[in-house]
Design a protein around this motif. Structure first.
Motif, PDB file in Angstrom:
ATOM      1  N   GLY A 108      43.356  48.126  41.901  1.00  0.00           N
ATOM      2  CA  GLY A 108      42.489  48.239  43.068  1.00  0.00           C
ATOM      3  C   GLY A 108      42.478  46.944  43.847  1.00  0.00           C
ATOM      4  O   GLY A 108      43.126  45.956  43.489  1.00  0.00           O
ATOM      5  N   PHE A 109      41.731  46.950  44.942  1.00  0.00           N
ATOM      6  CA  PHE A 109      41.523  45.758  45.753  1.00  0.00           C
ATOM      7  C   PHE A 109      40.135  45.201  45.463  1.00  0.00           C
ATOM      8  O   PHE A 109      39.247  45.916  45.003  1.00  0.00           O
ATOM      9  N   ALA A 110      39.967  43.913  45.754  1.00  0.00           N
ATOM     10  CA  ALA A 110      38.630  43.338  45.649  1.00  0.00           C
ATOM     11  C   ALA A 110      37.738  43.991  46.693  1.00  0.00           C
ATOM     12  O   ALA A 110      38.119  44.077  47.865  1.00  0.00           O
ATOM     13  N   PRO A 111      36.555  44.482  46.308  1.00  0.00           N
ATOM     14  CA  PRO A 111      35.679  45.137  47.283  1.00  0.00           C
ATOM     15  C   PRO A 111      35.199  44.151  48.340  1.00  0.00           C
ATOM     16  O   PRO A 111      35.076  42.958  48.096  1.00  0.00           O
ATOM     17  N   ASN A 112      34.966  44.662  49.518  1.00  0.00           N
ATOM     18  CA  ASN A 112      34.406  43.917  50.659  1.00  0.00           C
ATOM     19  C   ASN A 112      35.415  43.034  51.385  1.00  0.00           C
ATOM     20  O   ASN A 112      35.341  42.897  52.604  1.00  0.00           O
ATOM     21  N   ASP A 113      36.361  42.398  50.663  1.00  0.00           N
ATOM     22  CA  ASP A 113      37.324  41.557  51.386  1.00  0.00           C
ATOM     23  C   ASP A 113      38.735  42.143  51.381  1.00  0.00           C
ATOM     24  O   ASP A 113      39.582  41.731  52.165  1.00  0.00           O
ATOM     25  N   GLY A 114      39.018  43.106  50.491  1.00  0.00           N
ATOM     26  CA  GLY A 114      40.306  43.786  50.490  1.00  0.00           C
ATOM     27  C   GLY A 114      41.463  42.983  49.934  1.00  0.00           C
ATOM     28  O   GLY A 114      42.624  43.398  50.042  1.00  0.00           O
ATOM     29  N   TYR A 115      41.175  41.842  49.307  1.00  0.00           N
ATOM     30  CA  TYR A 115      42.260  41.033  48.751  1.00  0.00           C
ATOM     31  C   TYR A 115      42.811  41.651  47.475  1.00  0.00           C
ATOM     32  O   TYR A 115      42.092  42.323  46.738  1.00  0.00           O
ATOM     33  N   LEU A 116      44.092  41.382  47.218  1.00  0.00           N
ATOM     34  CA  LEU A 116      44.646  41.718  45.921  1.00  0.00           C
ATOM     35  C   LEU A 116      43.980  40.850  44.852  1.00  0.00           C
ATOM     36  O   LEU A 116      43.510  39.747  45.137  1.00  0.00           O
ATOM     37  N   LEU A 117      43.954  41.332  43.617  1.00  0.00           N
ATOM     38  CA  LEU A 117      43.112  40.711  42.605  1.00  0.00           C
ATOM     39  C   LEU A 117      43.572  39.320  42.194  1.00  0.00           C
ATOM     40  O   LEU A 117      42.754  38.508  41.740  1.00  0.00           O
ATOM     41  N   HIS A 118      44.856  39.014  42.344  1.00  0.00           N
ATOM     42  CA  HIS A 118      45.303  37.677  41.930  1.00  0.00           C
ATOM     43  C   HIS A 118      44.690  36.574  42.781  1.00  0.00           C
ATOM     44  O   HIS A 118      44.564  35.439  42.324  1.00  0.00           O
ATOM     45  N   TYR A 119      44.277  36.897  44.009  1.00  0.00           N
ATOM     46  CA  TYR A 119      43.609  35.887  44.830  1.00  0.00           C
ATOM     47  C   TYR A 119      42.270  35.484  44.221  1.00  0.00           C
ATOM     48  O   TYR A 119      41.854  34.317  44.305  1.00  0.00           O
ATOM     49  N   SER A 120      41.580  36.425  43.618  1.00  0.00           N
ATOM     50  CA  SER A 120      40.307  36.099  42.960  1.00  0.00           C
ATOM     51  C   SER A 120      40.534  35.147  41.797  1.00  0.00           C
ATOM     52  O   SER A 120      39.773  34.199  41.589  1.00  0.00           O
ATOM     53  N   VAL A 121      41.600  35.379  41.036  1.00  0.00           N
ATOM     54  CA  VAL A 121      41.914  34.499  39.909  1.00  0.00           C
ATOM     55  C   VAL A 121      42.231  33.094  40.415  1.00  0.00           C
ATOM     56  O   VAL A 121      41.753  32.098  39.865  1.00  0.00           O
ATOM     57  N   GLU A 122      43.016  33.014  41.473  1.00  0.00           N
ATOM     58  CA  GLU A 122      43.386  31.708  42.025  1.00  0.00           C
ATOM     59  C   GLU A 122      42.171  30.941  42.519  1.00  0.00           C
ATOM     60  O   GLU A 122      42.073  29.715  42.338  1.00  0.00           O
ATOM     61  N   ARG A 123      41.215  31.639  43.145  1.00  0.00           N
ATOM     62  CA  ARG A 123      40.050  30.941  43.696  1.00  0.00           C
ATOM     63  C   ARG A 123      39.065  30.537  42.601  1.00  0.00           C
ATOM     64  O   ARG A 123      38.463  29.464  42.689  1.00  0.00           O
ATOM     65  N   ILE A 124      38.889  31.369  41.592  1.00  0.00           N
ATOM     66  CA  ILE A 124      37.886  31.095  40.563  1.00  0.00           C
ATOM     67  C   ILE A 124      38.442  30.181  39.479  1.00  0.00           C
ATOM     68  O   ILE A 124      37.734  29.329  38.944  1.00  0.00           O
ATOM     69  N   PHE A 125      39.730  30.315  39.171  1.00  0.00           N
ATOM     70  CA  PHE A 125      40.381  29.433  38.202  1.00  0.00           C
ATOM     71  C   PHE A 125      41.255  28.450  38.987  1.00  0.00           C
ATOM     72  O   PHE A 125      40.755  27.495  39.529  1.00  0.00           O
ATOM     73  N   SER A 126      42.553  28.681  39.074  1.00  0.00           N
ATOM     74  CA  SER A 126      43.405  27.823  39.901  1.00  0.00           C
ATOM     75  C   SER A 126      44.729  28.526  40.143  1.00  0.00           C
ATOM     76  O   SER A 126      45.069  29.504  39.455  1.00  0.00           O
ATOM     77  N   LYS A 127      45.506  28.006  41.091  1.00  0.00           N
ATOM     78  CA  LYS A 127      46.820  28.577  41.373  1.00  0.00           C
ATOM     79  C   LYS A 127      47.798  28.296  40.238  1.00  0.00           C
ATOM     80  O   LYS A 127      48.843  28.949  40.142  1.00  0.00           O
ATOM     81  N   GLU A 128      47.482  27.307  39.400  1.00  0.00           N
ATOM     82  CA  GLU A 128      48.347  26.963  38.280  1.00  0.00           C
ATOM     83  C   GLU A 128      48.079  27.821  37.043  1.00  0.00           C
ATOM     84  O   GLU A 128      48.846  27.795  36.083  1.00  0.00           O
ATOM     85  N   THR A 129      46.977  28.574  37.034  1.00  0.00           N
ATOM     86  CA  THR A 129      46.656  29.428  35.889  1.00  0.00           C
ATOM     87  C   THR A 129      47.739  30.493  35.711  1.00  0.00           C
ATOM     88  O   THR A 129      48.045  31.215  36.653  1.00  0.00           O
ATOM     89  N   PRO A 130      48.329  30.594  34.517  1.00  0.00           N
ATOM     90  CA  PRO A 130      49.291  31.674  34.290  1.00  0.00           C
ATOM     91  C   PRO A 130      48.605  33.035  34.452  1.00  0.00           C
ATOM     92  O   PRO A 130      47.579  33.303  33.823  1.00  0.00           O
ATOM     93  N   THR A 131      49.150  33.879  35.303  1.00  0.00           N
ATOM     94  CA  THR A 131      48.547  35.181  35.575  1.00  0.00           C
ATOM     95  C   THR A 131      49.600  36.270  35.479  1.00  0.00           C
ATOM     96  O   THR A 131      50.794  36.028  35.665  1.00  0.00           O
ATOM     97  N   ALA A 132      49.135  37.467  35.203  1.00  0.00           N
ATOM     98  CA  ALA A 132      50.048  38.613  35.107  1.00  0.00           C
ATOM     99  C   ALA A 132      49.268  39.888  35.343  1.00  0.00           C
ATOM    100  O   ALA A 132      48.059  39.948  35.117  1.00  0.00           O
ATOM    101  N   VAL A 133      49.978  40.921  35.793  1.00  0.00           N
ATOM    102  CA  VAL A 133      49.364  42.234  35.982  1.00  0.00           C
ATOM    103  C   VAL A 133      50.212  43.272  35.266  1.00  0.00           C
ATOM    104  O   VAL A 133      51.448  43.235  35.325  1.00  0.00           O
ATOM    105  N   LEU A 134      49.540  44.171  34.533  1.00  0.00           N
ATOM    106  CA  LEU A 134      50.201  45.279  33.846  1.00  0.00           C
ATOM    107  C   LEU A 134      49.941  46.549  34.638  1.00  0.00           C
ATOM    108  O   LEU A 134      48.794  46.875  34.939  1.00  0.00           O
ATOM    109  N   SER A 135      51.004  47.270  34.984  1.00  0.00           N
ATOM    110  CA  SER A 135      50.817  48.484  35.767  1.00  0.00           C
ATOM    111  C   SER A 135      51.973  49.437  35.511  1.00  0.00           C
ATOM    112  O   SER A 135      53.005  49.063  34.966  1.00  0.00           O
TER     113      SER A 135
END
Length: 332
Positions: A108-135
């Protein structure tokens, strides 16, 4: 090399993924926000509410304490609904160190702002945080039952996708890796909107021809939006695009499809939600996808009509007629 993983979200999908990791020999902690629900899981060793009939492996533990989940492993897999994703990250941040790795199976998208979820991770943690999505095309019950399944793991760190592959891959659960996190997330979010549309058409008894047309033209909508957001064409023809779209549009294990079926059968939204009694990601995704299309000037007629049924009280029959009445044009 980690031998542990914490899964946040004790619904059907989070439980199935926790079972899969534990079945592969990894110590797994399944976290849920409701202490009463978690206590029931501990006592029964099964998730009777969301995924009945599957006994937890011995390596699967449960907790309702987020601090305990963060301390259990520096590898966090989030499987909460999209509307709770950002809030879960904010709460998790208080308990994690610099070495945390964050993956998610939320679609899904982040509610209210429509961003993809990895942007939330980058803002709350950092852009250097290893991230992944399973789909990909995955129903929780079939994963828990160890039926043959294939998914895509997209990550910004090659080592992280390889680690997740080791944790989840098995003889019955095949994993493919990707670096296209934008494309994988877009496919996973928008397919839920199209599953509602497909359910509506079937609820109206419009038949297989209509369903096939909706899936095909719906894929074009995913591709147009996904390319605009920065995804890659080949992603949308793979498991996280076409594969997931076919699954959710054609099988009644899909909550979004069942929700659409109920609307097509002239039930109201409240009655349809009550009947399903689980999260229906396509409802919020329809709004966010429609707004993204408007912002970027992208033609997404099926999404638009689905949005109008859900948010502007347009009748399902009128929505289908609006699609048929559109100006004739070349297919490509």
């Amino acid at each position: 090399m980690t031998s542990t993983i914490s899964v946040l979200g004790a619904g059907s999908w989070g439980t199935a993924l926790a079972i899969q990791a534990a079945r592969n020999g990894y110590r797994t902690l399944l976290w849920g926000h409701d202490p009463i629900h978690i206590r029931t899981l501990q006592q029964n060793r099964t998730n009777q509410r969301y995924l009945p009939g599957f006994v937890f492996p011995n390596t699967l533990e449960t907790s309702s304490e987020l601090a305990e989940a963060a301390a259990f492993s520096d590898l966090i897999l989030i499987a909460v609904p999209s509307h709770a994703f950002k809030d879960t990250l904010i709460k998790l941040r208080r308990f994690t160190g610099q070495q945390v790795q964050i993956a998610w199976a939320t679609k899904g998208f982040a509610p209210n702002d429509g961003y993809l979820l990895h942007y939330s991770v980058e803002r709350i943690f950092s852009k250097e945080t290893p991230t992944a999505v399973l789909s990909g095309p995955t129903f929780a019950r079939e994963v828990a039952a160890d039926l043959p399944t294939a998914i895509t793991i997209a990550s910004n760190h090659a080592g992280f996708s390889e680690l997740l592959t080791r944790i989840f891959h098995s003889a019955r659960f095949r994993t493919y890796t990707s670096t296209d996190m934008i494309g994988v997330q877009t496919g996973g979010a928008v397919k839920n909107v199209l599953a509602i549309a497909s359910g509506i058409a079937d609820g109206l008894n419009f038949g297989a021809n209509t369903r096939a047309a909706l899936i095909t033209r719906g894929l074009h909508e995913i591709i147009r939006l996904g390319l605009e957001l920065g995804g890659r064409q080949e992603t949308f023809m793979g498991l996280a695009g076409l594969g997931d779209l076919i699954l959710t549009c054609t099988d009644n294990q899909s909550r979004n499809r069942r929700f659409g079926l109920a609307l097509g059968q002239n039930k109201n939204r409240a009655a349809a939600r009550e009947e399903i009694d689980q999260e229906i990601e396509g409802v919020s995704a329809a709004k966010e996808t429609y707004l993204l299309a408007q912002t970027h000037g992208i033609d997404m007629p099926i999404t638009e009509q689905t949005y109008k049924v859900l948010y502007e009280s347009l009748s399902p029959l009128a929505a289908v007629q609006n699609l048929l009445d559109r100006e004739l044009k070349a297919e490509s």
